[in-house]
Design an enzyme around this catalytic site. Structure first.
Site, PDB file in Angstrom:
ATOM      1  N   ASP A  65      -1.414  -0.172   6.159  1.00  0.00           N
ATOM      2  CA  ASP A  65      -1.645   0.472   7.453  1.00  0.00           C
ATOM      3  C   ASP A  65      -3.117   0.521   7.825  1.00  0.00           C
ATOM      4  O   ASP A  65      -3.455   0.868   8.953  1.00  0.00           O
ATOM      5  CB  ASP A  65      -1.136   1.923   7.401  1.00  0.00           C
ATOM      6  CG  ASP A  65      -2.021   2.799   6.530  1.00  0.00           C
ATOM      7  OD1 ASP A  65      -2.597   3.774   7.026  1.00  0.00           O
ATOM      8  OD2 ASP A  65      -2.153   2.495   5.326  1.00  0.00           O
ATOM      9  N   ASP A  79       0.865  -1.169   0.000  1.00  0.00           N
ATOM     10  CA  ASP A  79       0.000   0.000   0.000  1.00  0.00           C
ATOM     11  C   ASP A  79       0.909   1.229   0.000  1.00  0.00           C
ATOM     12  O   ASP A  79       2.093   1.134   0.354  1.00  0.00           O
ATOM     13  CB  ASP A  79      -0.891  -0.026   1.247  1.00  0.00           C
ATOM     14  CG  ASP A  79      -1.723   1.228   1.410  1.00  0.00           C
ATOM     15  OD1 ASP A  79      -2.366   1.649   0.441  1.00  0.00           O
ATOM     16  OD2 ASP A  79      -1.711   1.790   2.523  1.00  0.00           O
ATOM     17  N   ASP A 106      -0.053   5.126   0.886  1.00  0.00           N
ATOM     18  CA  ASP A 106      -0.222   6.169   1.898  1.00  0.00           C
ATOM     19  C   ASP A 106      -0.076   5.619   3.315  1.00  0.00           C
ATOM     20  O   ASP A 106      -0.717   4.634   3.677  1.00  0.00           O
ATOM     21  CB  ASP A 106      -1.596   6.831   1.758  1.00  0.00           C
ATOM     22  CG  ASP A 106      -1.785   7.497   0.415  1.00  0.00           C
ATOM     23  OD1 ASP A 106      -0.798   7.606  -0.338  1.00  0.00           O
ATOM     24  OD2 ASP A 106      -2.923   7.909   0.116  1.00  0.00           O
TER      25      ASP A 106
END
Length: 277
Positions: free
Chosen positions: A191, A18, A20
């Site tokens: 996250d 991922d 961001d």
């Protein structure tokens, strides 16, 4: 049907990251808000509304209805934008807005995988025009990102592929089919609880700077937890060659909260003014 993570073909492995708050310490989409505003693509209201929408999404808006609203809002916002102008803005501001915010730990981990001959793919809900140049900063050529429909060089207001939630898994499995990746022996890093489908589609899910819901899920499933906390320019990282630590902290949430509070305060003041007018 067998879960993708259990489908082992003894093929090559891949590492899916991922973007961001996993590889960079900010929202890649919001990072370009200022130059988009400066060049007249969005209004000040769009900047604040986008930030607030992103904050609400990150605070738990991971249901299909919320993701659909976010997708439709982005499509309407971008309608009519010249694609070449967007690419030019990203190219001109990438080193200012993204380069200093790459997590040193993430860059080192990506480099480690690449040195070992493993393929690395960035998977992000941000637009391909943003994600691909960020990947180039890291030496990553493969990305799975949101793609907008384009007609005569401008965004049409339709989304061809929205790389969020379960759709990320669709992109990953399609790539795995094409490349022969063994998902049962591949890794994914994220996250956010919104990436639960992505994490569960591989044999080795790893959470990075997890939000509360994802931290709980990781604890329940015994998933490894990494904490990245050193966003520094890549040039400096390459000189210092830091190790990949298991440290603490997730950055950027405070800024998002501040933007959300500012938006909410202004909304309340405007509402009060209307009521007394």
């Amino acid at each position: 049907m067998d879960h993708p993570a259990r489908l082992s073909r003894r093929g090559p492995k891949c590492r899916f990251f991922d973007l961001d708050k996993t590889v960079i310490a900010k929202s890649s989409a919001l990072a370009f808000g200022r130059p988009f505003y400066r060049d007249g693509l969005i209004t000040r209201r769009d900047v604040v509304k986008s930030a607030y929408a992103q904050l609400m999404f990150r605070l738990g808006g991971t249901d299909e209805q919320t993701m659909a609203r976010t997708r439709d809002y982005l499509a309407a916002l971008c309608k009519g934008w010249p694609v070449d102008q967007v690419r030019q803005i990203v190219a001109e501001t990438l080193h200012e807005l993204i380069h200093p915010y790459v997590y040193a730990e993430a860059a080192a981990l990506i480099e480690e995988h690449q040195a070992a001959g493993r393929d690395v793919v960035l998977v992000s809900a941000s637009g391909d025009e943003m994600v691909r140049p960020i990947g180039e900063l890291l030496g990553v050529t493969d990305v799975i990102a949101t793609r907008m429909s384009v007609i005569e060089g401008r965004y049409s207001g339709e989304v061809e592929f929205y790389a969020a939630g379960p759709a990320k898994v669709n992109g990953v499995t399609e790539l795995a089919e094409a490349r022969g990746y063994d998902l049962a022996d591949s890794y994914a890093y994220s996250d956010s609880i919104s990436d639960r489908p992505l994490l569960e589609c591989v044999g080795h899910p790893t959470v990075v700077n997890p939000d509360r819901a994802l931290r709980k899920l990781a604890s329940e499933n015994g998933w490894p937890v990494l904490e990245f906390r050193h966003p520094i320019p890549l040039g400096r990282r390459l000189r210092e060659r830091p190790a990949v630590p298991v440290a603490a902290a997730a950055l950027g949430v405070g800024v998002g909260v501040a933007i959300g509070i500012a938006w909410y305060g202004r909304h309340r003041r405007n509402k009060a003014a209307t009521a007394t007018a």
